[in-house]
Write a protein that holds these residues in place. Structure first.
Motif, PDB file in Angstrom:
ATOM      1  N   ARG A 287       0.849  -1.193   0.000  1.00 20.80           N
ATOM      2  CA  ARG A 287       0.000   0.000   0.000  1.00 20.80           C
ATOM      3  C   ARG A 287       0.882   1.239   0.000  1.00 20.80           C
ATOM      4  O   ARG A 287       1.855   1.319   0.760  1.00 20.80           O
ATOM      5  CB  ARG A 287      -0.906   0.002   1.226  1.00 20.80           C
ATOM      6  CG  ARG A 287      -1.771   1.248   1.368  1.00 20.80           C
ATOM      7  CD  ARG A 287      -2.782   1.076   2.469  1.00 20.80           C
ATOM      8  NE  ARG A 287      -3.582   2.290   2.688  1.00 20.80           N
ATOM      9  CZ  ARG A 287      -4.689   2.333   3.390  1.00 20.80           C
ATOM     10  NH1 ARG A 287      -5.148   1.220   3.964  1.00 20.80           N
ATOM     11  NH2 ARG A 287      -5.349   3.459   3.540  1.00 20.80           N
ATOM     12  N   ARG A 296      -2.687   0.727  -4.197  1.00 16.15           N
ATOM     13  CA  ARG A 296      -2.423  -0.649  -3.777  1.00 16.15           C
ATOM     14  C   ARG A 296      -1.879  -1.477  -4.938  1.00 16.15           C
ATOM     15  O   ARG A 296      -2.209  -1.223  -6.102  1.00 16.15           O
ATOM     16  CB  ARG A 296      -3.698  -1.305  -3.241  1.00 16.15           C
ATOM     17  CG  ARG A 296      -4.178  -0.694  -1.934  1.00 16.15           C
ATOM     18  CD  ARG A 296      -5.535  -1.257  -1.526  1.00 16.15           C
ATOM     19  NE  ARG A 296      -5.967  -0.756  -0.233  1.00 16.15           N
ATOM     20  CZ  ARG A 296      -6.523   0.428  -0.022  1.00 16.15           C
ATOM     21  NH1 ARG A 296      -6.717   1.242  -1.052  1.00 16.15           N
ATOM     22  NH2 ARG A 296      -6.887   0.808   1.186  1.00 16.15           N
ATOM     23  N   TRP A 326      -0.646   3.714  -8.963  1.00 17.29           N
ATOM     24  CA  TRP A 326       0.481   3.052  -8.326  1.00 17.29           C
ATOM     25  C   TRP A 326       1.804   3.552  -8.911  1.00 17.29           C
ATOM     26  O   TRP A 326       1.978   3.639 -10.123  1.00 17.29           O
ATOM     27  CB  TRP A 326       0.385   1.543  -8.509  1.00 17.29           C
ATOM     28  CG  TRP A 326       1.554   0.797  -7.934  1.00 17.29           C
ATOM     29  CD1 TRP A 326       2.614   0.297  -8.614  1.00 17.29           C
ATOM     30  CD2 TRP A 326       1.766   0.485  -6.550  1.00 17.29           C
ATOM     31  NE1 TRP A 326       3.484  -0.315  -7.743  1.00 17.29           N
ATOM     32  CE2 TRP A 326       2.989  -0.213  -6.470  1.00 17.29           C
ATOM     33  CE3 TRP A 326       1.044   0.733  -5.379  1.00 17.29           C
ATOM     34  CZ2 TRP A 326       3.502  -0.670  -5.258  1.00 17.29           C
ATOM     35  CZ3 TRP A 326       1.557   0.267  -4.173  1.00 17.29           C
ATOM     36  CH2 TRP A 326       2.768  -0.414  -4.129  1.00 17.29           C
TER      37      TRP A 326
END
Length: 445
Positions: A287, A296, A326
């Motif tokens: 995370r 995540r 991400w």
């Protein structure tokens, strides 16, 4: 707007065959290893071809490209236990890289990059039996310019190697990100400066603290602090990684790179055979907390080798998933499960906003020859800037150790995107299947 490549940069061909210091030539050995000095050479040269390109430039039709990459890393490393308690070790090396031809199919290199620079320059100390409670070499401290790898996918190396053609801003390639070519081979793995403290060895409870400063413009010269803790048994290990972003160089920031300063990443990971002989399992759930919100990522893979069957066939499956925002950080390909040849290197980011299923099958007719086949299914999770990188890919390749020092690795890949340049993808010409070829020679001494 074209999405920058956040690719793992060492092919599965390389990670299945050779490490950067797999062999060494012993120059000096005193008192049965009390003091040792080795010479190292690691080199590679590759020929590459792609029937389609991913330049996001309609003027480049029909898209066929041919290029070459090469590198040589050469240096010394050694160790001695004759200076005080424990042992001192260190290494120094240079690396020369280059690219030729049309440049790669993803507009990362232009085909005219050349560079020679220091790669490794580090010193370290291991405690030997000085601290019995921590076991043999229970303290290992090193600093300088070196490769640092953490289990899982957060910190693999600093191997991202853009060339003169790389530009996060379409049409503005001023060369500021150039690392000297050899983008696909990606041999520049060391972080520019590091300090790493490992405690407890490799069995039972052990951990590490580290400071890493990248000098890679393609990584915005990111600086991070990290900590790991692991518990390792004969059937596997379970662990956790924490990474905190300390700084970036604003001159090289793009996309969401400025958010790396102050970013926190937490992960839980594991690997081992779980007590099942010839099996292999691994997972990581991570995370990220940054200014724009939480992100995540995760992966799980499982494999099995039929060790008692002729040619020892092996099969494995991996599932991975990355949320839309991400940040791939220092995820690489070296010594890790690769995410595809065309998709990962040229055809768009596969480490954000993506769900990937892949299967690997391999057989080993001899101890020097391995035949491999991989299938990938990439599914984009949500629309982003109207682009869609969903695709399928099949890669067939072999690793042939011709001698103890030379390995040949030919590969053919077939990449079928869902969309092409004119309807939200990157592939030139059409969304038909692209044929990709490469042939790499690896040398170690």
């Amino acid at each position: 707007m074209r999405t920058p490549h956040y690719a793992p940069l060492i092919s599965l061909v390389a990670l299945c065959t050779l490490g950067p210091q797999a062999q060494a030539y012993e120059l000096y050995n005193e008192d049965d290893g009390a003091t040792v000095l080795n010479a190292d050479l690691w080199a590679g040269f590759g020929w590459f071809g792609s029937e389609k390109n991913y330049l996001a430039n309609p003027q480049e039709e029909p898209g066929r490209m041919r290029w070459q990459e090469g590198f040589a890393k050469y240096g010394l490393n050694g160790t001695t236990n004759k200076i005080g308690p424990g042992s001192i070790y260190g290494g120094f090396s240079l690396i020369s890289t280059g690219s030729w031809g049309d440049g790669d199919a993803g507009a990362i290199t232009a085909g005219n990059e050349r560079r020679t620079a220091v790669e490794d320059a580090y010193l370290g100390w291991k405690s030997g039996d000085l601290i019995p409670a921590l076991g043999t070499d229970g303290v290992d401290f090193s600093f300088g310019r070196q490769l640092v790898t953490v289990d899982g996918f957060l910190i693999t190396d600093d191997g991202f190697a853009p060339g003169k053609a790389f530009s996060p801003i379409p049409g503005v390639a001023d060369g500021r990100f150039n690392r000297g070519g050899a983008f696909y081979l990606g041999p520049r793995l060391a972080f520019g400066n590091t300090a790493v403290l490992k405690l407890g060895g490799t069995d039972g409870l052990h951990g590490s603290l580290m400071w890493l400063k990248s000098d890679n413009p393609g990584q915005s010269e990111t600086e991070v602090a990290a900590a790991t803790i692991d518990y390792t048994t004969p059937i596997g290990s379970i662990g956790s990684t924490y990474v905190h972003g300390l700084d970036v160089n604003e001159r090289y920031t793009f996309a969401d790179r400025s958010e790396r300063k102050g970013m926190d990443i937490y992960s839980i990971r594991g690997q081992g055979n779980a007590g099942i002989e010839n099996a292999d399992f691994a997972f990581e759930v991570a995370r990220q907390e940054k200014r724009s919100g939480s992100q995540r990522a995760m992966f799980f893979d499982a494999g099995y080798t039929f060790a008692d069957v002729k040619w020892q066939p092996a099969v494995s499956y991996r599932y991975s998933r990355y949320s839309e925002g991400w940040d791939f950080l220092f995820q690489g390909g070296f010594r890790k499960r690769y995410q595809g040849e065309v998709a990962a290197n040229y055809a768009g980011s596969v480490t954000s906003n993506m769900q990937i299923n892949d299967v690997l099958f391999s057989v080993q007719p001899t101890d020097k020859l391995t035949l491999n086949a991989m299938y990938f299914h990439y599914h984009q999770l949500s629309d982003r800037d109207t682009q869609d990188f969903s695709a399928r890919e099949v890669d067939l390749y072999l690793d042939w150790m011709v001698t103890d020092n030379i390995t040949l690795s030919p590969l053919v890949g077939f990449y079928k995107p869902k969309k092409w340049l004119e309807d939200g993808g990157l592939q030139s010409g059409s969304a038909s299947t692209n044929t990709y070829l490469q042939f790499i020679v690896w040398v170690t001494f």
